[in-house]
Scaffold this motif. Structure first.
Motif, PDB file in Angstrom:
ATOM      1  N   LYS A 519       0.831  -1.202   0.000  1.00 47.34           N
ATOM      2  CA  LYS A 519       0.000   0.000   0.000  1.00 47.34           C
ATOM      3  C   LYS A 519       0.866   1.252   0.000  1.00 47.34           C
ATOM      4  O   LYS A 519       2.022   1.234   0.445  1.00 47.34           O
ATOM      5  N   LYS A 521       1.731   4.800   1.663  1.00 48.58           N
ATOM      6  CA  LYS A 521       1.706   5.135   3.080  1.00 48.58           C
ATOM      7  C   LYS A 521       0.564   6.077   3.466  1.00 48.58           C
ATOM      8  O   LYS A 521       0.239   6.195   4.650  1.00 48.58           O
ATOM      9  N   ASP A 524      -4.799   3.988   4.832  1.00 50.95           N
ATOM     10  CA  ASP A 524      -5.058   3.146   5.995  1.00 50.95           C
ATOM     11  C   ASP A 524      -6.181   2.180   5.621  1.00 50.95           C
ATOM     12  O   ASP A 524      -7.237   2.600   5.146  1.00 50.95           O
ATOM     13  N   THR A 526      -7.906  -1.936   6.771  1.00 53.34           N
ATOM     14  CA  THR A 526      -7.876  -3.099   7.656  1.00 53.34           C
ATOM     15  C   THR A 526      -7.581  -4.356   6.848  1.00 53.34           C
ATOM     16  O   THR A 526      -8.224  -4.622   5.825  1.00 53.34           O
ATOM     17  N   ARG A 539      -9.107   4.465   4.209  1.00 53.60           N
ATOM     18  CA  ARG A 539      -9.047   5.929   4.287  1.00 53.60           C
ATOM     19  C   ARG A 539      -7.767   6.396   3.596  1.00 53.60           C
ATOM     20  O   ARG A 539      -6.670   5.934   3.913  1.00 53.60           O
ATOM     21  N   ASN A 541      -5.329   9.482   3.060  1.00 50.71           N
ATOM     22  CA  ASN A 541      -4.987  10.727   3.745  1.00 50.71           C
ATOM     23  C   ASN A 541      -4.251  11.695   2.812  1.00 50.71           C
ATOM     24  O   ASN A 541      -3.686  11.303   1.811  1.00 50.71           O
TER      25      ASN A 541
END
Length: 541
Positions: A519, A521, A524, A526, A539, A541
C-alpha cells in the motif's frame, strides 16, 4: 526468445499496463471530482468475472462483492460475527430460529429491502448453478412472518447455522425478476447472460461499470443505511497479473493498494519511503488433491486402473514433498507448514497432528510396493494468478515428484480457466491439483463438508471435493459435527474425522501462506486474516 528481446517485451507490456492504468486514473479522478472524496486505486493479480454473488465460492470474489452486497450477518475487523441486514436474531427452540430484519434499508436502485428478498435469496442460493449451496441447510424452511421478520425451521439442530451468512448475500427479488436473473450464474457457464455482469446490493458501494479482465469502477452508495468509516468517493479495480508490473505500479504511485506482494518483493516495498507492506497470518490452507473417483485417469500412462485409489501412492506423493524447501525457497519464509486442511488457529486440537515427514526414499518404496517401481505420468492443474506463488509451488512439486520417478505434466493457467476446468460440467476435470481453502464459517465442519465428504461424478456431495475422495465414516462424522452442541464432544468428532483423512492421505496439506498487501503510506486499510479486501475500512490521507 533471447534475454534482450524478453526484457524488451516485458518492458513493452509494462508500458501498456502503465498507460492503461493512467487512463483509468484519469477517469477515476473525473468521477471523484464530481463527489467529495478520494478514489482508491486497487490492483489484484487475478480478475473479477461474474458479479452474481452465488457464482463462485472464492475469497477474492466474495470480498469484492462484499463491498456491494450484504448478508443477514457481518464480521467485524476481528472476524467476530455481528448484525448485518438482520439487526438481531433468536433461537426459539433448537429447530426454530427467528431473524429480525432492519427497516428502512434500500437496495442501490431504491427498492426496499424486505423479507421477500430474504426468502428469494434463500431459494436462489440453493438452486442449480450456485457455488454457495452449503451456506444454508438444503432442507431448511424459510417463512415470512411479516415484512421484517423471517423464521427458519430446521430438520436437525445446527449450532453454526449463520456462521457463513456474512457471505450469503441478499439479492433484490424485484430487480432479479426484471433482469432475468432468477437463477444463479454457474462458474461453469462459458456464455452467461448479461445479468451476470450487473449488480444491485444494499452495501456501501455500487458498481458503476464492469469490464471483466480490464477494470471495475465502484462508486459510493449514497443511500447506504450504515455510517461509513471510509472517506472514498469510489474505487478503480484493475487486474495486473504480472508480479513485477503490479509492484512497479505501486512504487510509482499509479495504484494505492496491491495484492499480493510477491514474497521476494516484500522488503523492497517496505524500504520504499512512500510504500509499506501489510504482512500477517492468513487462514487459508493450500493443499494438493488426487482424482480418486475415476476408474482410469485421463492424463496418466497407467491404463486400466487408477493409481490414486491406492493410499500407498497418495502417501508416496506426500512424503516426496519437501515442505520446508517450499517454505524457504518458494515462499521466502512466508508460510507455515500445515498438517491439516484447516488453519491451526481455527481448531484448538490441531497440535495433536503432525505432517508425514519428507522422505524421498520412503516414497520410492511406497510406490514400489504399490506396483509402480518406475513411477508413472500424471497431469496436474494449477492456477497461476490466484494464490501467492501458486505456479511456483506447483513447479516445485513437479520437481520433487520427478525425484521418485513420477513425471508431472503441469497445466498452469489463469484462475478463470482453472476453475472452469476443475468444476467442468459433467464431472470434475482434474487428476491432480492445487487448491487453497479458507472455511467461510471459520469452522472445521465447512472444511470437511466442502473438501472431504463424498460426491458423485456429477458433483452431488462435497462441492470442492475436486478429487472425489470418499469415506462414509467421514460423511457420518460431518453430519454429527453439524448438529452437536457440546463443544468437547464436537471437538472429539472433528478429531476423529481429521485422523481418518491423515491415515488415508485424502489430500496433501501444504501450508498457510502469509498475507502480503502492498500500500501507499497515505492509505489506511484493515487487513483481516480471511484476506477479504473491504473498501469500507479504507481511508486515503
Amino acid at each position: 526468445m533471447n534475454l534482450r528481446s524478453a526484457a524488451y517485451q516485458a518492458t513493452r507490456r509494462a508500458g501498456h499496463v502503465a498507460i492503461a492504468v493512467a487512463t483509468l486514473m484519469g477517469a477515476a479522478t473525473a468521477t471523484a471530482s464530481a463527489q467529495e472524496g478520494k478514489t482508491l486505486r486497487f490492483a489484484f493479480q487475478g480478475t473479477l468475472n461474474a458479479l452474481d454473488p452465488y457464482t463462485l465460492n472464492e475469497t477474492f470474489t466474495l470480498g469484492m462483492l462484499g463491498n456491494v452486497y450484504e448478508g443477514l450477518t457481518k464480521r467485524d475487523k476481528d472476524l467476530k460475527i455481528i448484525p448485518g441486514l438482520a439487526e438481531r436474531w433468536e433461537m426459539l427452540d433448537p429447530l426454530h430460529w427467528r431473524f429480525h430484519l432492519r427497516k428502512d434499508v434500500k437496495f442501490a436502485n431504491g427498492n426496499a429491502f424486505t423479507a421477500d428478498d430474504v426468502l428469494f435469496s434463500a431459494d436462489r442460493i440453493r438452486a442449480d448453478g450456485s457455488d454457495l449451496k452449503t451456506r444454508i441447510p438444503a432442507d431448511s424452511e424459510w417463512i415470512k412472518v411479516d415484512d421484517h421478520t423471517v423464521d427458519v425451521k430446521l430438520k436437525t439442530p445446527n449450532p453454526i447455522l449463520f456462521a457463513e451468512w456474512d457471505t450469503f448475500y441478499i439479492m433484490d427479488k424485484e430487480w432479479a425478476e426484471k433482469e432475468g436473473a432468477l437463477k444463479p450464474v454457474s462458474a461453469k457457464d462459458a456464455n452467461p447472460s448479461p445479468s451476470a455482469y450487473r449488480s444491485n446490493g444494499t452495501g456501501p458501494f455500487t458498481i458503476e461499470s464492469h469490464e471483466p479482465g480490464v477494470k471495475t469502477i465502484f462508486k459510493v452508495n449514497e443511500g447506504w443505511w450504515d455510517k461509513p468509516e471510509h472517506n472514498l468517493a469510489g474505487v478503480v479495480f484493475t487486474p495486473i497479473a504480472a508480479d513485477g508490473t503490479r509492484v512497479a505500479a505501486l512504487l510509482s504511485g499509479d495504484v494505492d493498494l496491491i495484492e499480493p506482494v510477491p514474497v521476494q518483493d516484500v522488503e523492497r516495498v517496505k524500504s520504499d519511503p512512500n510504500t509499506d507492506a501489510l504482512v500477517g497470518p492468513e487462514l487459508r490452507v493450500m493443499h494438493l488433491g488426487f482424482n480418486q473417483i475415476r476408474d482410469e485417469l485421463p492424463t496418466s500412462d497407467v491404463k486400466g486402473k487408477n493409481p490414486f485409489r491406492d493410499p500407498n501412492v497418495r502417501k508416496a506423493f506426500f512424503q516426496a514433498i519437501d515442505i520446508e524447501a517450499i517454505k524457504k525457497r518458494v515462499m521466502r519464509g512466508m508460510s507455515t507448514p500445515s498438517a491439516l486442511l484447516i488453519a491451526e488457529q481455527l481448531y484448538e486440537r490441531s497440535g495433536d497432528f503432525k505432517r508425514a515427514p519428507y522422505d524421498a526414499e520412503a516414497a520410492k518404496k511406497l510406490l514400489t510396493d504399490a506396483g509402480y517401481p518406475d513411477g508413472f505420468t500424471i497431469g496436474m492443474d494449477c492456477p497461476n494468478d490466484r494464490y501467492v506463488n501458486d505456479e511456483a509451488i506447483c513447479q516445485a512439486v513437479v520437481s520433487m515428484l520427478a525425484k521418485i520417478g513420477v513425471k508431472v505434466n503441469l497445466n498452469a493457467v489463469p484462475k478463470a480457466q482453472y476453475f472452469a476446468k476443475v468444476l467442468a460440467p459433467g464431472g470434475y476435470d482434474t487428476d491432480f491439483f492445487l487448491l487453497g481453502w479458507t472455511p467461510s464459517s471459520l469452522d472445521s465442519w465447512n472444511v470437511l463438508t466442502s473438501l472431504a465428504t463424498c460426491r458423485d461424478e456429477k458433483g452431488k456431495g462435497g462441492p470442492f471435493n475436486l478429487g472425489g475422495y470418499c469415506n462414509k465414516k467421514v460423511d457420518e462424522l460431518a453430519a454429527q459435527i453439524l448438529v452437536e452442541t457440546d463443544l468437547a464432544k464436537r471437538n472429539d468428532l472433528i478429531h476423529q474425522a481429521y485422523q481418518i483423512l491423515i491415515d488415508e492421505t485424502s489430500h496433501i496439506p501444504l501450508h498457510q501462506p502469509s498475507l502480503a498487501w502492498g500500500k501507499r503510506k497515505n492509505l489506511d486499510i484493515t487487513q483481516r486474516a480471511d484476506d477479504q479486501v473491504l473498501f469500507y475500512w479504507a481511508r486515503l490521507n
